[in-house]
Write a protein that holds these residues in place. Structure first.
Motif, short mmCIF file in Angstrom:
data_model
loop_
_atom_site.label_atom_id
_atom_site.label_comp_id
_atom_site.label_asym_id
_atom_site.label_seq_id
_atom_site.Cartn_x
_atom_site.Cartn_y
_atom_site.Cartn_z
N ARG A 306 0.81 -1.22 0.00
CA ARG A 306 0.00 0.00 0.00
C ARG A 306 0.84 1.27 0.00
O ARG A 306 0.29 2.37 -0.12
CB ARG A 306 -0.90 0.02 1.24
CG ARG A 306 -1.82 -1.18 1.37
CD ARG A 306 -2.66 -1.06 2.64
NE ARG A 306 -3.39 -2.28 2.94
CZ ARG A 306 -4.23 -2.42 3.95
NH1 ARG A 306 -4.43 -1.41 4.77
NH2 ARG A 306 -4.86 -3.56 4.16
N ALA A 307 2.13 1.15 0.16
CA ALA A 307 3.00 2.32 0.33
C ALA A 307 2.92 3.25 -0.87
O ALA A 307 2.97 2.81 -2.02
CB ALA A 307 4.44 1.88 0.57
N ALA A 308 2.79 4.53 -0.58
CA ALA A 308 2.75 5.53 -1.64
C ALA A 308 4.16 5.98 -2.00
O ALA A 308 5.07 5.95 -1.18
CB ALA A 308 1.92 6.73 -1.16
N ALA A 309 4.32 6.39 -3.24
CA ALA A 309 5.59 6.96 -3.67
C ALA A 309 5.76 8.32 -3.00
O ALA A 309 4.77 9.00 -2.69
CB ALA A 309 5.63 7.11 -5.18
N GLU A 445 -1.14 0.75 6.63
CA GLU A 445 -1.19 1.83 5.65
C GLU A 445 -0.55 3.12 6.14
O GLU A 445 -0.36 4.07 5.36
CB GLU A 445 -2.64 2.11 5.25
CG GLU A 445 -3.53 2.67 6.34
CD GLU A 445 -4.16 1.60 7.22
OE1 GLU A 445 -5.07 1.95 8.01
OE2 GLU A 445 -3.76 0.43 7.12
N LEU A 446 -0.17 3.17 7.42
CA LEU A 446 0.45 4.38 7.97
C LEU A 446 1.90 4.55 7.53
O LEU A 446 2.46 5.63 7.64
CB LEU A 446 0.40 4.36 9.50
CG LEU A 446 -0.98 4.38 10.16
CD1 LEU A 446 -0.84 4.34 11.67
CD2 LEU A 446 -1.78 5.61 9.73
N PHE A 447 2.52 3.48 7.03
CA PHE A 447 3.97 3.49 6.78
C PHE A 447 4.26 3.42 5.28
O PHE A 447 3.68 2.58 4.58
CB PHE A 447 4.62 2.32 7.50
CG PHE A 447 4.28 2.28 8.98
CD1 PHE A 447 4.95 3.08 9.88
CD2 PHE A 447 3.27 1.46 9.45
CE1 PHE A 447 4.63 3.06 11.23
CE2 PHE A 447 2.94 1.42 10.79
CZ PHE A 447 3.62 2.23 11.69
N HIS A 448 5.18 4.27 4.82
CA HIS A 448 5.46 4.36 3.38
C HIS A 448 6.91 4.13 3.01
O HIS A 448 7.20 3.69 1.90
CB HIS A 448 5.05 5.75 2.86
CG HIS A 448 3.62 6.09 3.06
ND1 HIS A 448 2.60 5.42 2.42
CD2 HIS A 448 3.03 7.02 3.85
CE1 HIS A 448 1.43 5.93 2.79
NE2 HIS A 448 1.67 6.91 3.66
N SER A 449 7.84 4.43 3.89
CA SER A 449 9.24 4.47 3.53
C SER A 449 9.81 3.09 3.22
O SER A 449 9.77 2.19 4.06
CB SER A 449 10.06 5.08 4.67
OG SER A 449 11.43 4.82 4.50
N PRO A 450 10.40 2.89 2.04
CA PRO A 450 11.06 1.61 1.74
C PRO A 450 12.26 1.35 2.65
O PRO A 450 12.58 0.21 2.94
CB PRO A 450 11.47 1.74 0.27
CG PRO A 450 11.48 3.21 0.00
CD PRO A 450 10.44 3.81 0.88
N ARG A 451 12.91 2.42 3.12
CA ARG A 451 14.03 2.23 4.05
C ARG A 451 13.52 1.69 5.38
O ARG A 451 14.11 0.78 5.97
CB ARG A 451 14.77 3.56 4.25
CG ARG A 451 15.45 4.07 3.01
CD ARG A 451 16.23 5.34 3.22
NE ARG A 451 15.41 6.48 3.60
CZ ARG A 451 15.64 7.74 3.20
NH1 ARG A 451 16.66 7.99 2.38
NH2 ARG A 451 14.88 8.74 3.59
N LEU A 452 12.43 2.27 5.87
CA LEU A 452 11.82 1.79 7.12
C LEU A 452 11.33 0.36 6.97
O LEU A 452 11.61 -0.49 7.83
CB LEU A 452 10.67 2.71 7.52
CG LEU A 452 9.82 2.24 8.71
CD1 LEU A 452 10.64 2.18 9.98
CD2 LEU A 452 8.60 3.14 8.88
#
Length: 509
Positions: A306-309, A445-452
């Motif tokens: 679900r992560a957004a760019a 859905e609160l989390f987006h960062s690929p690093r995280l």
């Protein structure tokens, strides 16, 4: 009348020029270089999807994460061979992880030379003085092509123009010193490719992939379906295959066929847990953590899906923004800060900005920042996000960051136990991690960062029972987010208690 040497050299300056939607280099590759195909026999190299995409996007510094056998090593060999034979004075070096792989690459390169369509060049411009120990020397061009293994002597004493480091994740003894030596040997305008399949969420290649934006390397990711041969026949009886929800989602998102899904099923049955590593489907899940992961992998996968760019990327990717600050101060924010010493090696400093009400990840800053520089950037973010509440881990370098925040006159700093900052201790750390894990499961859905998300995958339970980054991995993004969410929870409790007291006063009054 031109000599054959002049005919060869004439193409060198124009390899990067375009002709009918392809470079001159790729046109020459298609017309001149032959490969051995899987079914046997030889044919001219016709570029597949991965090879074409790499050719379009590549720069002087590249890192390639790929599924097995999608043709990248062959294409890079072809690319470098063409540069070696058309640009006099060129030294090309390809470095493999094992003797067997080095020999296989050298066989590809030697076949390029041996099967050139104009045999005259073998006795003229491209005559070789020797081709032993995986080395081809072209004396008339003063050029050389070498294929070596990743040992401690690779690259020493050389001046390299084209460097390809193959299967870096499997280099012996970690490979760090070898890679440093090779990079130091490349001329400033030379071309470098670091390429590998994934091999765990730690180590040299994983680290290079994670910091690619910071180091100026162009990232290339090639999943298994870029290889056209990865498909199997599907029986037509019974209306074809019944698909799982996961398979339907893959087919919808990537346009996969039934034949490709049938191939995938067969590989996943054989390789089981290693299938996602060997035949990568995304640039996060292919890095498999060793050990028991602290965080729920299904929740991490759900977050990744679900992560957004990023809405915006700044400072060579160090700063990523998904949700800019609201206009008019309608929302409040919390900033969690995990500090570091600031050196180019070791841990990163990380800053996570979350929405106070929802806990939504809004922005992330990650880099090697000394305490003052980190404090300065935190102040900028704090002001940008409406005088956000800043929670700095006060352990170790955190005291320095807090001191600089006071010097910079930033006042909205979180206090705990009468002191500025957040203390991570044997008591608070497990609770922080449990809170982050619970939020991740409840609201991925609160989390987006690929690093995280990458660090969540590599945050494992060690032998003594405590959770931390796997060997060679990092947990700076995880800890900064854990601090931000822990402060959000504690701050909500404080607000609740304060409102209870206020309501009690009103009743008494």
């Amino acid at each position: 009348m031109w000599s054959d040497l002049q005919l060869v050299e004439q193409f060198g300056p124009f390899l990067d020029h375009w002709s009918k939607e392809q470079t001159i280099r790729d046109l020459l590759i298609r017309k001149m270089l032959k490969i051995r195909i899987k079914k046997g026999g030889l044919r001219y190299l016709k570029l597949n999807r991965a090879q074409q995409e790499y050719s379009r996007r590549c720069s002087k510094r590249n890192i390639v994460l790929k599924a097995r056998q999608v043709g990248i090593t062959t294409y890079i060999a072809a690319r470098y061979f063409m540069q070696t034979i058309t640009r006099p004075g060129t030294l090309t070096v390809q470095v493999a992880h094992s003797e067997e792989s080095a020999q296989a690459i050298f066989n590809i390169v030697h076949r390029f030379w041996e099967k050139l369509p104009n045999n005259r060049v073998h006795r003229g411009a491209l005559v070789k003085s020797r081709s032993n120990v995986r080395q081809i020397v072209f004396p008339k061009l003063d050029s050389e092509y070498r294929v070596e293994t990743a040992d401690d002597n690779a690259g020493r004493g050389m001046t390299i123009h084209n460097l390809h480091c193959s299967e870096v994740s499997r280099w012996p003894r970690g490979g760090g010193e070898t890679l440093a030596s090779l990079r130091a040997a490349v001329v400033p305008d030379g071309e470098i490719v670091l390429e590998s399949t994934a091999n765990g969420a730690a180590g040299l290649f994983y680290e290079e992939w994670q910091k690619a934006a910071e180091t100026g390397y162009t990232q290339h990711f090639f999943p298994w379906w870029y290889e056209p041969s990865y498909k199997e026949d599907v029986p037509k009886k019974g209306g074809g295959l019944p698909f799982s929800d996961e398979e339907k989602d893959l087919m919808k998102r990537h346009g996969l066929s039934e034949e490709q899904i049938a191939w995938r099923r067969a590989r996943w049955q054989v390789l089981r847990g290693l299938a996602g590593q060997e035949y990568a489907e995304d640039a996060v899940s292919c890095f498999l953590a060793s050990g028991e992961c602290v965080f729920d992998m299904e929740a991490v996968d759900a977050a990744a899906g679900r992560a957004a760019a990023p809405f915006e990327s700044k400072d060579n990717g160090r700063m990523l923004v998904w949700l800019p600050p609201s206009l008019g101060g309608l929302r409040q924010y919390i900033i969690g800060v995990d500090t570091s010493g600031g050196g180019s090696e070791g841990d990163y400093g990380c800053v996570q900005v979350i929405d106070r009400m929802m806990g939504l990840q809004c922005a992330e800053l990650r880099g090697h920042f000394p305490p003052f520089e980190l404090a300065r950037r935190v102040v900028e973010l704090g002001h940008e996000y409406g005088n956000a509440l800043v929670a700095v881990e006060r352990n170790n370098h955190g005291y320095g960051v807090l001191a600089h925040l006071k010097d910079l006159h930033y006042e909205n700093i979180f206090h705990q136990g009468g002191q500025e900052g957040w203390l991570t201790s044997v008591v608070t750390r497990p609770a922080m991690i449990e809170n982050l894990a619970a939020v991740l499961i409840e609201k991925p859905e609160l989390f987006h960062s690929p690093r995280l998300l990458g660090e969540l995958r590599t945050f494992v339970r060690h032998a003594d029972g405590h959770g931390a980054a796997a060997e060679g991995a990092h947990d700076d993004c995880v800890m900064a987010m854990a601090i931000a969410l822990a402060v959000r929870r504690e701050d909500a409790g404080r607000v609740g208690r304060r409102r209870t007291v206020e309501m009690g006063s009103l009743v008494v009054g």
